[in-house]
Scaffold this motif. Structure first.
Motif, PDB file in Angstrom:
ATOM      1  N   ILE A  21       0.831  -1.209   0.000  1.00  0.00           N
ATOM      2  CA  ILE A  21       0.000   0.000   0.000  1.00  0.00           C
ATOM      3  C   ILE A  21       0.867   1.261   0.000  1.00  0.00           C
ATOM      4  N   TYR A  22       1.862   1.305   0.883  1.00  0.00           N
ATOM      5  CA  TYR A  22       2.631   2.556   1.017  1.00  0.00           C
ATOM      6  C   TYR A  22       3.878   2.579   0.143  1.00  0.00           C
ATOM      7  N   ASN A  23       4.146   1.457  -0.511  1.00  0.00           N
ATOM      8  CA  ASN A  23       5.202   1.400  -1.539  1.00  0.00           C
ATOM      9  C   ASN A  23       6.572   1.836  -1.020  1.00  0.00           C
ATOM     10  N   VAL A  24       6.901   1.418   0.192  1.00  0.00           N
ATOM     11  CA  VAL A  24       8.252   1.700   0.682  1.00  0.00           C
ATOM     12  C   VAL A  24       9.029   0.389   0.823  1.00  0.00           C
ATOM     13  N   ASP A  25      10.332   0.502   0.659  1.00  0.00           N
ATOM     14  CA  ASP A  25      11.217  -0.642   0.848  1.00  0.00           C
ATOM     15  C   ASP A  25      11.962  -0.451   2.164  1.00  0.00           C
ATOM     16  N   PRO A  26      12.445  -1.558   2.746  1.00  0.00           N
ATOM     17  CA  PRO A  26      13.224  -1.405   3.982  1.00  0.00           C
ATOM     18  C   PRO A  26      14.330  -0.375   3.782  1.00  0.00           C
ATOM     19  N   GLY A  27      14.535   0.477   4.760  1.00  0.00           N
ATOM     20  CA  GLY A  27      15.549   1.531   4.642  1.00  0.00           C
ATOM     21  C   GLY A  27      14.948   2.877   4.261  1.00  0.00           C
ATOM     22  N   ASP A  28      13.776   2.869   3.609  1.00  0.00           N
ATOM     23  CA  ASP A  28      13.127   4.135   3.238  1.00  0.00           C
ATOM     24  C   ASP A  28      12.573   4.841   4.481  1.00  0.00           C
ATOM     25  N   ASP A  51      11.486  17.194   2.991  1.00  0.00           N
ATOM     26  CA  ASP A  51      12.776  17.519   2.363  1.00  0.00           C
ATOM     27  C   ASP A  51      13.936  17.069   3.260  1.00  0.00           C
ATOM     28  N   GLU A  52      13.919  17.535   4.494  1.00  0.00           N
ATOM     29  CA  GLU A  52      15.065  17.325   5.378  1.00  0.00           C
ATOM     30  C   GLU A  52      15.329  15.849   5.670  1.00  0.00           C
ATOM     31  N   HIS A  53      14.262  15.064   5.815  1.00  0.00           N
ATOM     32  CA  HIS A  53      14.464  13.659   6.190  1.00  0.00           C
ATOM     33  C   HIS A  53      14.265  12.708   5.011  1.00  0.00           C
ATOM     34  N   LYS A  54      14.088  13.274   3.832  1.00  0.00           N
ATOM     35  CA  LYS A  54      13.960  12.461   2.595  1.00  0.00           C
ATOM     36  C   LYS A  54      12.832  11.420   2.733  1.00  0.00           C
ATOM     37  N   LYS A 109       2.173  15.351  -6.766  1.00  0.00           N
ATOM     38  CA  LYS A 109       2.320  13.943  -6.378  1.00  0.00           C
ATOM     39  C   LYS A 109       0.957  13.244  -6.401  1.00  0.00           C
ATOM     40  N   PRO A 110       0.976  11.913  -6.539  1.00  0.00           N
ATOM     41  CA  PRO A 110      -0.300  11.202  -6.391  1.00  0.00           C
ATOM     42  C   PRO A 110      -0.821  11.362  -4.966  1.00  0.00           C
ATOM     43  N   ILE A 111      -2.112  11.637  -4.855  1.00  0.00           N
ATOM     44  CA  ILE A 111      -2.732  11.749  -3.527  1.00  0.00           C
ATOM     45  C   ILE A 111      -3.696  10.558  -3.405  1.00  0.00           C
ATOM     46  N   TYR A 112      -3.380   9.649  -2.487  1.00  0.00           N
ATOM     47  CA  TYR A 112      -4.187   8.451  -2.320  1.00  0.00           C
ATOM     48  C   TYR A 112      -5.001   8.540  -1.037  1.00  0.00           C
ATOM     49  N   ASP A 113      -6.311   8.682  -1.216  1.00  0.00           N
ATOM     50  CA  ASP A 113      -7.186   8.563  -0.053  1.00  0.00           C
ATOM     51  C   ASP A 113      -7.283   7.071   0.263  1.00  0.00           C
ATOM     52  N   HIS A 114      -7.353   6.710   1.517  1.00  0.00           N
ATOM     53  CA  HIS A 114      -7.631   5.313   1.852  1.00  0.00           C
ATOM     54  C   HIS A 114      -8.482   5.256   3.110  1.00  0.00           C
ATOM     55  N   TRP A 115      -9.243   4.187   3.217  1.00  0.00           N
ATOM     56  CA  TRP A 115     -10.268   4.101   4.259  1.00  0.00           C
ATOM     57  C   TRP A 115     -10.042   2.886   5.143  1.00  0.00           C
ATOM     58  N   TRP A 116      -9.968   3.155   6.431  1.00  0.00           N
ATOM     59  CA  TRP A 116      -9.894   2.069   7.408  1.00  0.00           C
ATOM     60  C   TRP A 116     -10.338   2.577   8.757  1.00  0.00           C
ATOM     61  N   GLN A 117     -10.242   1.745   9.773  1.00  0.00           N
ATOM     62  CA  GLN A 117     -10.808   2.086  11.081  1.00  0.00           C
ATOM     63  C   GLN A 117      -9.892   1.607  12.199  1.00  0.00           C
ATOM     64  N   THR A 118     -10.113   2.154  13.379  1.00  0.00           N
ATOM     65  CA  THR A 118      -9.379   1.662  14.556  1.00  0.00           C
ATOM     66  C   THR A 118      -9.551   0.146  14.649  1.00  0.00           C
ATOM     67  N   GLU A 119     -10.746  -0.311  14.362  1.00  0.00           N
ATOM     68  CA  GLU A 119     -11.041  -1.735  14.493  1.00  0.00           C
ATOM     69  C   GLU A 119     -10.195  -2.581  13.545  1.00  0.00           C
ATOM     70  N   ALA A 178       7.597  25.919  -2.360  1.00  0.00           N
ATOM     71  CA  ALA A 178       8.649  26.305  -3.314  1.00  0.00           C
ATOM     72  C   ALA A 178      10.032  26.377  -2.659  1.00  0.00           C
ATOM     73  N   LYS A 179      10.045  26.492  -1.337  1.00  0.00           N
ATOM     74  CA  LYS A 179      11.342  26.602  -0.646  1.00  0.00           C
ATOM     75  C   LYS A 179      12.004  25.241  -0.448  1.00  0.00           C
ATOM     76  N   TYR A 180      11.267  24.173  -0.707  1.00  0.00           N
ATOM     77  CA  TYR A 180      11.782  22.846  -0.354  1.00  0.00           C
ATOM     78  C   TYR A 180      11.807  21.916  -1.566  1.00  0.00           C
ATOM     79  N   ASP A 181      12.642  20.877  -1.415  1.00  0.00           N
ATOM     80  CA  ASP A 181      12.749  19.867  -2.469  1.00  0.00           C
ATOM     81  C   ASP A 181      12.036  18.606  -1.991  1.00  0.00           C
ATOM     82  N   ILE A 182      10.919  18.280  -2.635  1.00  0.00           N
ATOM     83  CA  ILE A 182      10.216  17.060  -2.210  1.00  0.00           C
ATOM     84  C   ILE A 182      10.250  16.021  -3.349  1.00  0.00           C
ATOM     85  N   SER A 183      11.295  16.106  -4.164  1.00  0.00           N
ATOM     86  CA  SER A 183      11.334  15.262  -5.368  1.00  0.00           C
ATOM     87  C   SER A 183      11.397  13.763  -5.048  1.00  0.00           C
ATOM     88  N   HIS A 184      11.975  13.411  -3.896  1.00  0.00           N
ATOM     89  CA  HIS A 184      12.100  11.978  -3.558  1.00  0.00           C
ATOM     90  C   HIS A 184      10.795  11.406  -2.988  1.00  0.00           C
TER      91      HIS A 184
END
Ligand SMILES: CCC(=O)SCCNC(=O)CCNC(=O)[C@H](O)C(C)(C)COP(=O)(O)OP(=O)(O)OC[C@H]1O[C@@H](n2cnc3c(N)ncnc32)[C@H](O)[C@@H]1OP(=O)(O)O
Length: 630
Positions: free
Chosen positions: A267-274, A323-326, A382-392, A351-357
């Motif tokens: 879902i969040y498309n991250v790899d270990p280390g990201d 930007d700062e923490h990539k 960037k793609p904006i993904y709404d997603h739906w879930w609950q505490t449960e 505009a002051k920041y780089d969010i390219s990554h």
């Protein structure tokens, strides 16, 4: 494989699907089966395994060469500090804290309440409990003593771990007196507390009862991870129901590990280390799943953010941190973006920041309105993904599985069912509605791993709240539609739960507080639309006969009372005195009609209304509060 193939593979063989995902977890004893059913309508995942959550979230990464990778970044624009903790440091810190808790008698199965602000120590406390097999219950810092006391009485914790204070913009939240007040109010008395003293406020400690976080760790033997059964509760997290008594959602250990680990890539498309960042709070389920457990289990760096989208110091904070923490993937609530949008509509701070990554932004916690999504798309690109879930559920029911295949975004829809969830829209009789038609959203049982198996000490309530209306299904409490492409749209709640700035709140609980005011004979609380917070609670009180004090005095007391009893998070500031409440002939208060009136929406006069003239009186009261002007 694309989304459809992955979903079909789950449908064809759920057991095999989840056993395959389970291979990514380090087990003390591997499960032989994914799903078991201890009762006809109750389900458990990987119940015959033995495993430890903290080992999977911390120790194994150190053993696998990630010891020097940053595990937690604490970024606090409120204290103007940034602090990083590696996995190796985290292991030492958590093992030491767990050792100190063990030395004070905390063992597997004991409950520990955690009441802390957004500091890394909050995650360390959660992980230390997990290390010992103790069951934590984190309580959001915006709740007052009374709410904390209700949770103490339900969870019966052996200990409370708290900080001396939290920091809200311009205000120190004095946690220790709130903890003391809660313990005094509660019937159950925890054996001891552990207080993390912050430099902004050092709390007075009671000798022999309150232990200093650092002091009580001195000289202890660090604790090893205790393997627990797959169906051992990892935590209890309370969520608002329709009454003042919150529901203790239970999360079992093994399913939690498997599902969260899977979700990080799928879902969040991250790899270990990201670097992954969820800008929420540890007191909410997003904080449990995606500030603490999900990223750490998956080997990601997580960010603990102590600040607000605006004002700490400006509307550029999110972009500065990305930007700062990539940051690779960013998760926030629509309310937060509405606040940024209001302050910086053209995205000039960006505009002051780089969010390219940054790959994508994920929204959840409340309905994401099209204006906000479009604004975020335009300013960030960037793609904006709404997603739906609950505490449960603990993780996504419907979302855009970007790590499998990024599906086209349909604005207004959180996209499609995730593997594990067979989502259906039902009519009142439990029949499936045709595509595009509104009904109650239900999920066919069993729910997937990582979701709630029951409520803490309340199995009957669990069945009544979720399993009874539609036998064979989990009732979500949301209503919506599924379109011909399988995209889900969430339209409304089917109960009296409201969502204020992504915080799920019970109007019933607020009514209980208002009813306790000595001058209030009767009351109703509704959720009205708010441009910033999505919804706001609004109270109507009818006074006891003979009370003739100024109305402003009484409503001010009502506002104060809700803040004192529930907490500032309730954001209860709108209250009016009325002579009568609109009701049906059988005495049911017409809250839904009042909401429509407040939001200036068209409505049909309910056929069963007792006295339609009362609606005119309500309209006048609403106008006094700045509503129903249309
Ligand atoms: C998907 C599953 C889920 O739904 S889990 C829930 C997901 N929801 C979220 O993550 C919540 C998202 N919302 C937020 O993070 C905040 O509301 C944001 C957008 C940052 C705005 O914050 P803020 O400006 O403080 O407004 P608010 O409505 O949250 O706060 C109302 C009053 O409560 C206070 N408050 C807030 N947090 C705390 C806290 N931890 N400790 C003590 N007090 C807290 C705020 O200061 C505010 O107080 P006041 O009335 O202004 O005095």
């Amino acid at each position: 494989m694309g989304y459809k193939d992955v979903y079909a593979s789950w449908q064809a063989d759920p057991e095999n699907f989840w056993m395959t995902q389970a291979e990514a977890i380090s087990w003390d004893q591997k499960p032989t089966r994914a799903l078991t059913s201890p009762d006809t309508d109750l389900y458990e995942w990987f119940a015959d395994s033995m495993v430890n959550t903290c080992y999977n979230a911390v120790d194994r990464h150190v053993e696998n060469g990630r010891g020097d990778q940053v595990a937690i970044i604490h970024d606090s624009p409120i204290t103007n500090s940034i602090h990083k903790i590696t996995f190796a440091e985290l292991k030492d810190r958590v093992a030491s804290l767990a050792g100190a808790l063990a030395a004070k008698g905390i063992t597997k199965g004991d409950r520990v309440i955690i009441y802390m602000p957004m500091v890394p120590e909050a995650l360390e406390a959660m992980l230390a409990c997990a290390r010992l097999g103790a069951i934590h219950s984190v309580v959001f810092g915006g709740f007052a003593s009374n709410e904390l006391a209700v949770r103490i009485d339900d969870a019966q914790p052996k200990a409370i771990i708290a900080a001396s204070c939290g920091l809200e913009p311009g205000r120190v939240v004095h946690y220790k007196p709130l903890v003391d007040g809660a313990i005094e109010l509660a019937q159950h008395k925890p054996e001891f507390t552990v207080i993390f003293q912050r430099e902004q406020e050092v709390a007075a400690l009671k000798d022999g009862y309150d232990f200093d976080w650092h002091g009580f760790q001195a000289g202890v033997t660090p604790a090893d991870c205790v393997p627990v059964e797959g169906n051992h509760p990892a935590y209890i997290l309370y969520t608002s129901g329709t009454t003042g008594q919150p529901k203790g959602v239970v999360r079992h250990t093994a399913g939690h590990l498997v599902a969260l680990n899977w979700s990080m890539k799928a879902i969040y498309n991250v790899d270990p280390g990201d670097v992954f960042w969820a800008a929420s709070d540890v007191g909410w389920v997003v904080g449990h799943s995606y500030i603490c457990y999900g990223p750490l289990i998956h080997g990601n760096t997580t960010i603990v953010f102590e600040g607000k989208p605006i004002g700490t110091p400006d509307a550029g904070t999110f972009w500065r941190i990305i930007d700062e923490h990539k940051v690779r993937s960013f998760f926030t609530a629509p309310t937060a973006f509405r606040a940024v949008k209001r302050e910086d509509p053209k995205g000039e701070f960006l505009a002051k920041y780089d969010i390219s990554h940054l790959r994508a932004i994920y929204l959840a916690g409340e309905r994401a309105d099209p204006d906000t999504i479009e604004w975020a798309q335009n300013v960030t690109g960037k793609p904006i993904y709404d997603h739906w879930w609950q505490t449960e559920t603990g993780w996504t029911i419907a979302g855009n599985p970007a790590g499998i295949e990024a599906l086209p975004v349909k604005i207004g829809s959180p996209t499609v069912a995730m593997p594990g969830y067979d989502i259906q829209v039902l009519d009142e009789g439990g029949n499936q509605m045709p595509a595009g038609e509104l009904g109650a959203i239900a999920v066919k049982l069993p729910l997937p791993p990582g979701t709630l198996p029951t409520l803490w000490n309340a199995e009957a309530r669990f069945r009544k709240s979720y399993l009874t209306t539609f036998p064979g299904y989990y009732e979500t409490g949301d209503a919506g539609i599924i379109d011909e492409d399988g995209y889900l749209y969430i339209m409304a709640r089917t109960d009296d739960v409201i969502n204020v700035a992504g915080h799920r709140l019970s109007t019933g609980a607020m009514e209980e507080v208002l009813a306790s005011h000595p001058d209030v004979a009767e009351c109703a609380v509704i959720g009205v639309t708010d441009q910033l917070k999505g919804q706001l609670p609004m109270g109507f009180v009818c006074l006891t006969t003979g009370v003739n004090r100024p109305h402003e005095e009484i409503t001010a007391e009502c506002v104060k009372l809700v803040r004192e009893k529930i907490g500032p998070v309730a954001a209860f500031k709108l209250c009016a005195v009325v002579d009568r409440l609109p009701k049906t002939r059988s005495g049911k208060i017409l809250r839904a009609t009042m909401v429509k009136l407040a939001d200036s929406e068209a409505f049909k006069l309910p056929a069963t209304i007792d006295d339609p003239a009362i609606l005119d009186e309500i309209k006048v009261a609403l106008q006094g509060l700045g509503y129903a002007k249309g």
